[in-house]
Design an enzyme around this catalytic site. Sequence first.
Site, short mmCIF file in Angstrom:
data_model
loop_
_atom_site.label_atom_id
_atom_site.label_comp_id
_atom_site.label_asym_id
_atom_site.label_seq_id
_atom_site.Cartn_x
_atom_site.Cartn_y
_atom_site.Cartn_z
N HIS A 190 -40.56 -41.27 -12.10
CA HIS A 190 -40.04 -40.05 -12.72
C HIS A 190 -41.06 -38.92 -12.73
O HIS A 190 -41.35 -38.33 -13.79
CB HIS A 190 -39.57 -40.36 -14.16
CG HIS A 190 -38.45 -39.47 -14.60
ND1 HIS A 190 -38.28 -39.07 -15.90
CD2 HIS A 190 -37.44 -38.90 -13.91
CE1 HIS A 190 -37.22 -38.30 -15.98
NE2 HIS A 190 -36.69 -38.17 -14.78
N HIS A 225 -42.69 -41.89 -25.47
CA HIS A 225 -42.53 -42.16 -24.02
C HIS A 225 -41.74 -43.47 -23.91
O HIS A 225 -40.64 -43.57 -24.44
CB HIS A 225 -43.94 -42.21 -23.41
CG HIS A 225 -44.02 -42.20 -21.92
ND1 HIS A 225 -42.95 -41.97 -21.08
CD2 HIS A 225 -45.08 -42.40 -21.08
CE1 HIS A 225 -43.35 -42.02 -19.81
NE2 HIS A 225 -44.64 -42.28 -19.79
N LYS A 258 -36.96 -37.40 -36.07
CA LYS A 258 -36.75 -37.48 -34.62
C LYS A 258 -35.84 -38.68 -34.36
O LYS A 258 -36.13 -39.78 -34.84
CB LYS A 258 -38.08 -37.71 -33.90
CG LYS A 258 -38.83 -36.43 -33.63
CD LYS A 258 -38.75 -36.02 -32.16
CE LYS A 258 -39.18 -34.58 -31.98
NZ LYS A 258 -40.44 -34.46 -31.27
N ILE A 259 -34.76 -38.47 -33.62
CA ILE A 259 -33.86 -39.59 -33.32
C ILE A 259 -34.29 -40.16 -31.97
O ILE A 259 -34.21 -39.46 -30.94
CB ILE A 259 -32.38 -39.15 -33.24
CG1 ILE A 259 -32.05 -38.09 -34.29
CG2 ILE A 259 -31.46 -40.36 -33.29
CD1 ILE A 259 -31.91 -38.53 -35.69
N MET A 260 -34.73 -41.39 -31.98
CA MET A 260 -35.28 -41.99 -30.76
C MET A 260 -34.20 -42.15 -29.69
O MET A 260 -33.06 -42.47 -30.00
CB MET A 260 -35.91 -43.34 -31.10
CG MET A 260 -37.15 -43.17 -31.92
SD MET A 260 -38.39 -42.25 -30.99
CE MET A 260 -39.21 -41.32 -32.23
N GLY A 261 -34.61 -41.90 -28.44
CA GLY A 261 -33.64 -42.00 -27.35
C GLY A 261 -32.94 -40.69 -27.07
O GLY A 261 -32.05 -40.62 -26.21
N PHE A 262 -33.31 -39.63 -27.79
CA PHE A 262 -32.72 -38.31 -27.54
C PHE A 262 -33.82 -37.31 -27.20
O PHE A 262 -34.93 -37.39 -27.71
CB PHE A 262 -31.95 -37.81 -28.77
CG PHE A 262 -30.63 -38.48 -28.95
CD1 PHE A 262 -29.49 -37.98 -28.35
CD2 PHE A 262 -30.55 -39.67 -29.67
CE1 PHE A 262 -28.27 -38.63 -28.49
CE2 PHE A 262 -29.34 -40.33 -29.82
CZ PHE A 262 -28.19 -39.81 -29.22
N HIS A 264 -35.73 -34.64 -24.13
CA HIS A 264 -36.58 -34.86 -22.96
C HIS A 264 -37.31 -33.56 -22.66
O HIS A 264 -36.73 -32.49 -22.78
CB HIS A 264 -35.73 -35.27 -21.74
CG HIS A 264 -36.53 -35.92 -20.68
ND1 HIS A 264 -37.21 -35.20 -19.74
CD2 HIS A 264 -36.80 -37.21 -20.44
CE1 HIS A 264 -37.85 -36.04 -18.94
NE2 HIS A 264 -37.63 -37.27 -19.35
N ASP A 315 -33.63 -44.16 -22.28
CA ASP A 315 -33.93 -45.22 -23.24
C ASP A 315 -32.77 -45.50 -24.19
O ASP A 315 -32.67 -46.59 -24.74
CB ASP A 315 -35.17 -44.85 -24.06
CG ASP A 315 -36.40 -44.79 -23.18
OD1 ASP A 315 -36.54 -45.66 -22.31
OD2 ASP A 315 -37.22 -43.86 -23.34
N1 COA Z 1 -34.40 -35.88 -32.45
C1 COA Z 1 -34.33 -34.78 -33.23
N2 COA Z 1 -34.77 -33.57 -32.84
C2 COA Z 1 -35.34 -33.50 -31.63
C3 COA Z 1 -35.45 -34.61 -30.78
C4 COA Z 1 -34.95 -35.84 -31.24
N3 COA Z 1 -35.03 -36.93 -30.49
N4 COA Z 1 -36.05 -34.25 -29.63
C5 COA Z 1 -36.30 -32.93 -29.75
N5 COA Z 1 -35.89 -32.49 -30.95
C6 COA Z 1 -36.00 -31.14 -31.45
C7 COA Z 1 -37.41 -30.91 -31.99
O1 COA Z 1 -37.51 -31.27 -33.35
C8 COA Z 1 -37.60 -29.44 -31.74
O2 COA Z 1 -36.91 -28.75 -32.73
P1 COA Z 1 -37.54 -27.42 -33.39
O3 COA Z 1 -37.67 -26.46 -32.24
O4 COA Z 1 -36.55 -27.05 -34.42
O5 COA Z 1 -38.86 -27.85 -33.94
C9 COA Z 1 -36.87 -29.20 -30.43
O6 COA Z 1 -35.87 -30.23 -30.36
C10 COA Z 1 -37.78 -29.30 -29.20
O7 COA Z 1 -38.39 -30.59 -29.20
P2 COA Z 1 -39.89 -30.89 -28.82
O8 COA Z 1 -40.37 -32.07 -29.59
O9 COA Z 1 -40.70 -29.63 -28.88
O10 COA Z 1 -39.72 -31.28 -27.30
P3 COA Z 1 -40.83 -31.91 -26.41
O11 COA Z 1 -40.52 -31.49 -25.03
O12 COA Z 1 -42.20 -31.67 -26.92
O13 COA Z 1 -40.57 -33.48 -26.61
C11 COA Z 1 -39.64 -35.61 -26.51
C12 COA Z 1 -39.77 -34.24 -25.81
C13 COA Z 1 -39.01 -36.57 -25.53
C14 COA Z 1 -41.03 -36.13 -26.89
C15 COA Z 1 -38.77 -35.45 -27.77
O14 COA Z 1 -37.48 -35.03 -27.39
C16 COA Z 1 -38.72 -36.72 -28.58
O15 COA Z 1 -39.61 -36.97 -29.41
N6 COA Z 1 -37.66 -37.58 -28.37
C17 COA Z 1 -37.58 -38.85 -29.05
C18 COA Z 1 -38.42 -39.90 -28.34
C19 COA Z 1 -37.84 -40.33 -27.02
O16 COA Z 1 -36.65 -40.64 -26.94
N7 COA Z 1 -38.70 -40.39 -26.02
C20 COA Z 1 -38.32 -40.84 -24.69
C21 COA Z 1 -38.38 -39.71 -23.72
S1 COA Z 1 -37.75 -40.18 -22.14
#
Ligand code: COA
Length: 379
Positions: A190, A225, A258-262, A264, A315
Amino acid sequence: MASPDRFKAKKGLEGVVFDTTEVSHVVAEQKSLYYRGYPVHELAEQCDFEEVAYLLLYGELPTASELEAFVKSERAARELNPKLLEVLERFPAGGHPMDALRTAVSYLGMESEFAGADDSQSALEKGLSLTAKIPTIIAANQRLRRGKSVIAPRTDLSFSANFFHMCLGEVPEPEVVKAFDGSLTLYAEHGFNASTFTARVIVSTLSDLCGAVSGAIAALKGSLHGGANEAVMAVLKEIGSPENAEAWLADALATKKKIMGFGHRIYRNGDSRVPMMTHYRDQLAERYHGQGLVEISRVLEEGMVSQKKIYPNLDFPAGPAYHLMGFETDLFTPIFVMARVVGWTAHVAEQLADNRLVRPLAEYVGSQPRTVISLAERS
Ligand code: COA
């Protein structure tokens, strides 16, 4: 004194293009992902994981005779040195399988087959052997920490079927093996994600493949991740039944969890790999009476999309799919490693083919220059 613009930090390296690659292409606007030019869903549907691994490592899909030779080498490399098995026996039973895997790969880096700095060619050769051994390490460690005897790999089984055999002592129906195999294809590569970037940074110092893969495993473990597939399962278990899902989500959003699995970093409108993995998850749910998990997942997905415009990532369906296949939750991220080690290897080889030390700059925000005062004066 404010830093000049060229010293302004880009948090999380968002939007930074660090190098070129031929391995894969993420086209976020079209929600699509290509490995060496092939759409990933076509590869998952039409090819076995071994063919996809060959494609990622060598750049082309194999002919029948190339595949035969590749499969033969992979199967021949599955066995572990008995000394490594002894080391695995001594690991703390409460240790996380990702830590065990990271340590075992680090150990392999000292065996003569893997030791020493790499060039592109040696990285590919070692990477194939590592790809063959990683499932054996994961399965052996899991059985040992559960007080069970280790099951040796079989050379008459495919990469995916052999993993079921080594972990669970049996191989399920072909449709289940296919779903697992397809999930490995979806997980294999990826772009410059955090763990791949880690591997490339490590090897850019002319370190070795096992070091790069150990570091990449550490990066993948985190819940932002790869660790998210485990974390998704924890959420689904916590919710327990579909009736609780809406209230759970409302509370989570109200408390800014943060809701896991959501979400990107790259896909803001949906993850290209999700439809295929959701299809596998739903097929498995029908077979193994997992409708409850699917219903909870649907409530979360609908709620997140309609209320937050945040979409599920790979995920999200992968966690419950692995659970339905019979794997313990703490094996989900190690399974991700089984697949992604191929992508890491392809990137390490690509980095070494045209290497330049990775060495970014920092935006300094600390104290202005000052003079040291002696300990007596400070006291
Ligand atoms: N649940 C709730 N809110 C979420 C979210 C989630 N899973 N993912 C992003 N957001 C929100 C953030 O709180 C943020 O809101 P704000 O602007 O009001 O503060 C906005 O969306 C942007 O998110 P951000 O964390 O800045 O994006 P990022 O690009 O830095 O992070 C991830 C990307 C993947 C780390 C992030 O979406 C996340 O933590 N997801 C959950 C973990 C996960 O599933 N990881 C696997 C990735 S493949």
